[in-house]
Enzyme design. Sequence first.
Site, PDB file in Angstrom:
ATOM      1  N   GLY A 171       0.847  -1.206   0.000  1.00 42.42           N
ATOM      2  CA  GLY A 171       0.000   0.000   0.000  1.00 42.42           C
ATOM      3  C   GLY A 171       0.868   1.236   0.000  1.00 42.42           C
TER       4      GLY A 171
ATOM      5  CE  LYS B 100      -5.753  -1.295  -7.501  1.00 42.66           C
ATOM      6  NZ  LYS B 100      -6.218  -2.665  -7.445  1.00 42.66           N
TER       7      LYS B 100
ATOM      8  CB  SER C  78      -0.572   7.691  13.594  1.00 41.79           C
ATOM      9  OG  SER C  78      -1.607   6.787  13.223  1.00 41.79           O
TER      10      SER C  78
ATOM     11  CE  LYS D  70      -9.584   7.122  12.962  1.00 45.22           C
ATOM     12  NZ  LYS D  70      -9.143   8.003  11.868  1.00 45.22           N
TER      13      LYS D  70
ATOM     14  CB  THR E 125      -9.943  11.465  13.569  1.00 43.74           C
ATOM     15  OG1 THR E 125      -8.920  10.549  13.887  1.00 43.74           O
ATOM     16  CG2 THR E 125     -10.256  11.334  12.113  1.00 43.74           C
TER      17      THR E 125
ATOM     18  CB  SER F  79      -9.222  14.168  10.135  1.00 44.11           C
ATOM     19  OG  SER F  79     -10.299  13.308   9.793  1.00 44.11           O
ATOM     20  NE  ARG F  80      -6.946  10.686   5.218  1.00 45.28           N
ATOM     21  CZ  ARG F  80      -6.318   9.613   4.740  1.00 45.28           C
ATOM     22  NH1 ARG F  80      -5.610   9.679   3.653  1.00 45.28           N
ATOM     23  NH2 ARG F  80      -6.366   8.465   5.380  1.00 45.28           N
TER      24      ARG F  80
ATOM     25  CB  VAL G 200      -8.902   6.124   1.388  1.00 45.25           C
ATOM     26  CG1 VAL G 200      -7.910   6.288   2.513  1.00 45.25           C
ATOM     27  CG2 VAL G 200      -9.942   5.112   1.785  1.00 45.25           C
TER      28      VAL G 200
ATOM     29  CD  GLU H  77     -10.798   2.720   5.071  1.00 46.28           C
ATOM     30  OE1 GLU H  77     -11.940   2.236   4.907  1.00 46.28           O
ATOM     31  OE2 GLU H  77      -9.754   2.110   4.760  1.00 46.28           O
TER      32      GLU H  77
HETATM   33  N1  LIG Z   1      -3.141   8.703   6.086  1.00 43.34           N
HETATM   34  C1  LIG Z   1      -3.142   8.594   7.396  1.00 43.34           C
HETATM   35  O1  LIG Z   1      -2.750   9.550   8.095  1.00 43.34           O
HETATM   36  C2  LIG Z   1      -3.578   7.328   8.046  1.00 43.34           C
HETATM   37  C3  LIG Z   1      -4.268   6.346   7.353  1.00 43.34           C
HETATM   38  N2  LIG Z   1      -4.664   5.202   7.972  1.00 43.34           N
HETATM   39  C4  LIG Z   1      -5.389   4.150   7.268  1.00 43.34           C
HETATM   40  O2  LIG Z   1      -4.528   3.566   6.304  1.00 43.34           O
HETATM   41  C5  LIG Z   1      -5.298   3.014   5.220  1.00 43.34           C
HETATM   42  C6  LIG Z   1      -4.699   3.524   3.913  1.00 43.34           C
HETATM   43  O3  LIG Z   1      -4.916   4.917   3.897  1.00 43.34           O
HETATM   44  P1  LIG Z   1      -3.967   5.976   3.192  1.00 43.34           P
HETATM   45  O4  LIG Z   1      -2.630   5.425   2.903  1.00 43.34           O
HETATM   46  O5  LIG Z   1      -4.044   7.203   4.004  1.00 43.34           O
HETATM   47  O6  LIG Z   1      -4.771   6.192   1.834  1.00 43.34           O
HETATM   48  P2  LIG Z   1      -4.404   7.135   0.598  1.00 43.34           P
HETATM   49  O7  LIG Z   1      -5.687   7.665   0.088  1.00 43.34           O
HETATM   50  O8  LIG Z   1      -3.306   8.073   0.956  1.00 43.34           O
HETATM   51  O9  LIG Z   1      -3.820   6.101  -0.459  1.00 43.34           O
HETATM   52  C7  LIG Z   1      -4.511   4.948  -0.786  1.00 43.34           C
HETATM   53  C8  LIG Z   1      -3.575   4.082  -1.591  1.00 43.34           C
HETATM   54  O10 LIG Z   1      -4.142   2.783  -1.677  1.00 43.34           O
HETATM   55  C9  LIG Z   1      -4.033   2.345  -3.017  1.00 43.34           C
HETATM   56  N3  LIG Z   1      -5.107   1.387  -3.268  1.00 43.34           N
HETATM   57  C10 LIG Z   1      -6.416   1.645  -3.486  1.00 43.34           C
HETATM   58  N4  LIG Z   1      -7.078   0.480  -3.653  1.00 43.34           N
HETATM   59  C11 LIG Z   1      -6.151  -0.503  -3.531  1.00 43.34           C
HETATM   60  C12 LIG Z   1      -6.214  -1.903  -3.617  1.00 43.34           C
HETATM   61  N5  LIG Z   1      -7.360  -2.531  -3.868  1.00 43.34           N
HETATM   62  N6  LIG Z   1      -5.073  -2.610  -3.445  1.00 43.34           N
HETATM   63  C13 LIG Z   1      -3.922  -1.980  -3.197  1.00 43.34           C
HETATM   64  N7  LIG Z   1      -3.781  -0.647  -3.122  1.00 43.34           N
HETATM   65  C14 LIG Z   1      -4.904   0.073  -3.290  1.00 43.34           C
HETATM   66  C15 LIG Z   1      -4.136   3.594  -3.856  1.00 43.34           C
HETATM   67  O11 LIG Z   1      -3.525   3.373  -5.111  1.00 43.34           O
HETATM   68  C16 LIG Z   1      -3.350   4.584  -2.990  1.00 43.34           C
HETATM   69  O12 LIG Z   1      -1.973   4.494  -3.284  1.00 43.34           O
HETATM   70  C17 LIG Z   1      -6.752   3.464   5.475  1.00 43.34           C
HETATM   71  O13 LIG Z   1      -7.460   2.399   6.057  1.00 43.34           O
HETATM   72  C18 LIG Z   1      -6.600   4.619   6.471  1.00 43.34           C
HETATM   73  O14 LIG Z   1      -7.735   4.770   7.322  1.00 43.34           O
HETATM   74  C19 LIG Z   1      -4.372   4.982   9.282  1.00 43.34           C
HETATM   75  C20 LIG Z   1      -3.678   5.914  10.007  1.00 43.34           C
HETATM   76  C21 LIG Z   1      -3.215   7.159   9.445  1.00 43.34           C
HETATM   77  O1  LIG Z   2      -6.545   7.672  11.090  1.00 45.36           O
HETATM   78  C1  LIG Z   2      -6.012   8.744  10.927  1.00 45.36           C
HETATM   79  C2  LIG Z   2      -5.138   9.362  11.928  1.00 45.36           C
HETATM   80  O2  LIG Z   2      -4.931   8.533  13.031  1.00 45.36           O
HETATM   81  C3  LIG Z   2      -6.246   9.506   9.680  1.00 45.36           C
HETATM   82  O3  LIG Z   2      -7.560   9.948   9.691  1.00 45.36           O
HETATM   83  P1  LIG Z   2      -8.280  10.336   8.318  1.00 45.36           P
HETATM   84  O4  LIG Z   2      -8.397   9.078   7.520  1.00 45.36           O
HETATM   85  O5  LIG Z   2      -9.580  10.931   8.720  1.00 45.36           O
HETATM   86  O6  LIG Z   2      -7.385  11.343   7.646  1.00 45.36           O
END
Ligand SMILES: NC(=O)C1=CN([C@@H]2O[C@H](COP(=O)(O)OP(=O)(O)OC[C@H]3O[C@@H](n4cnc5c(N)ncnc54)[C@H](O)[C@@H]3O)[C@@H](O)[C@H]2O)C=CC1
Ligand SMILES: O=C(CO)COP(=O)(O)O
Length: 334
Positions: free
Chosen positions: A11, A35, A140, A193, A250, A256-257, A281, A283
């Site tokens: 990812g 991907k 985070s 959350k 968040t 936070s998105r 994304v 979520e």
């Molecule tokens: N960004 C943040 O600050 C944080 C995010 N998260 C969690 O991490 C997870 C990923 O979020 P982000 O990296 O922030 O998303 P993002 O929106 O920054 O990026 C998503 C990535 O996933 C890829 N993707 C989409 N569908 C896919 C699939 N089927 N298989 C493989 N890759 C795929 C996309 O190409 C993109 O590179 C989410 O569940 C989010 O809630 C958790 C903590 C912090």
């Molecule tokens: O989970 C997160 C921080 O801990 C990121 O939150 P958002 O997906 O709302 O940006």
Amino acid sequence: MLLPSALLVFGAGSWGTALALVLARQHYPVYLWGKNPDHVRTMQEQRCNARFLPNAAFPDNLQAVTDFATLMPAVQDIIIVVPSHGFRETLQKIKPYVTSQHRLCWATKGLEYQTGLLLHEVARAELGENIPLAVLSGPSFASEVAAALPTAVTIATNDTAYARHLAQLFHHSSFRAYTSNDMVGVQIGGAVKNVIAIATGIADGLKMGANTRAALITRGLSEIVRLGTALGGQRETFMGLAGLGDLVLTCTDNQSRNRRFGYYLAQGTDITSAQAQVGQVVEGVHAATITHQLAQKHAVEMPIVEHVNHVLTGQCTLLEAAQALLAREPKPEM
Ligand SMILES: NC(=O)C1=CN([C@@H]2O[C@H](COP(=O)(O)OP(=O)(O)OC[C@H]3O[C@@H](n4cnc5c(N)ncnc54)[C@H](O)[C@@H]3O)[C@@H](O)[C@H]2O)C=CC1
Ligand SMILES: O=C(CO)COP(=O)(O)O
């Protein structure tokens, strides 16, 4: 302690990249699987993820890759950080290469949309009982972690040796991992959350004030505790980093998105355009529906989640949702 070899992070969004950077700063060889081949090539050429974290240069021991199959025999630790809608698909991709030498941790925050399963249930269904599983969650934001600003998270697993190993793996002067054995609580905290953050974004967008925001966070926490304990989570988990910690972060910061998505809805933007405006994304949109269904199934009262779901499924307007929440019968707080 189990010795780490190369690490494989699935990812290449903002969070996968930030966690790959944390591990690479610990001098482990880290492979970041993405991907999209064009995106991976660009990351390798530019030595950063310009799309999501433009200011964080990749150290030499961090390589972006599209081919993971040849790496799997050299890897013990797999870390999945794709959005929840791609979680099972990613497991199915790696499944033919997974052996008893592997250990799986994920940092995805969500539930499976189609089934309402928690992600450890999806992982067990796809990979069986033989590999250790863990989940990393907590307050985070990726950009702050990439900038090496101090951050603390929870790692939950039922395997004590794996918990110690992961905490050590991620441990860095600016990144602290606490361990827990409550996989259910940590996952429910991280998934729900996001729904409450949409609600606070809406309330702030409607200029309902700081009192409303605090009420939503506090009553949102009660909803998380009710559902989480009904599903077998521990009450204390929800008072920790993966519960209250992430909820406050968040719901109160515009990084936070989910919060921004709610704010855009309150400006009159439709759901599809609000998601496009966020550009990453969100979520909480799927989580609202699944959490509402889980709450109904387990007879748990979750009025904030219910009304966010009603708004997102077109069953009421934002103002109708706010009025309905305020019109509820007075009742004891606990
Ligand atoms: N960004 C943040 O600050 C944080 C995010 N998260 C969690 O991490 C997870 C990923 O979020 P982000 O990296 O922030 O998303 P993002 O929106 O920054 O990026 C998503 C990535 O996933 C890829 N993707 C989409 N569908 C896919 C699939 N089927 N298989 C493989 N890759 C795929 C996309 O190409 C993109 O590179 C989410 O569940 C989010 O809630 C958790 C903590 C912090
Ligand atoms: O989970 C997160 C921080 O801990 C990121 O939150 P958002 O997906 O709302 O940006």
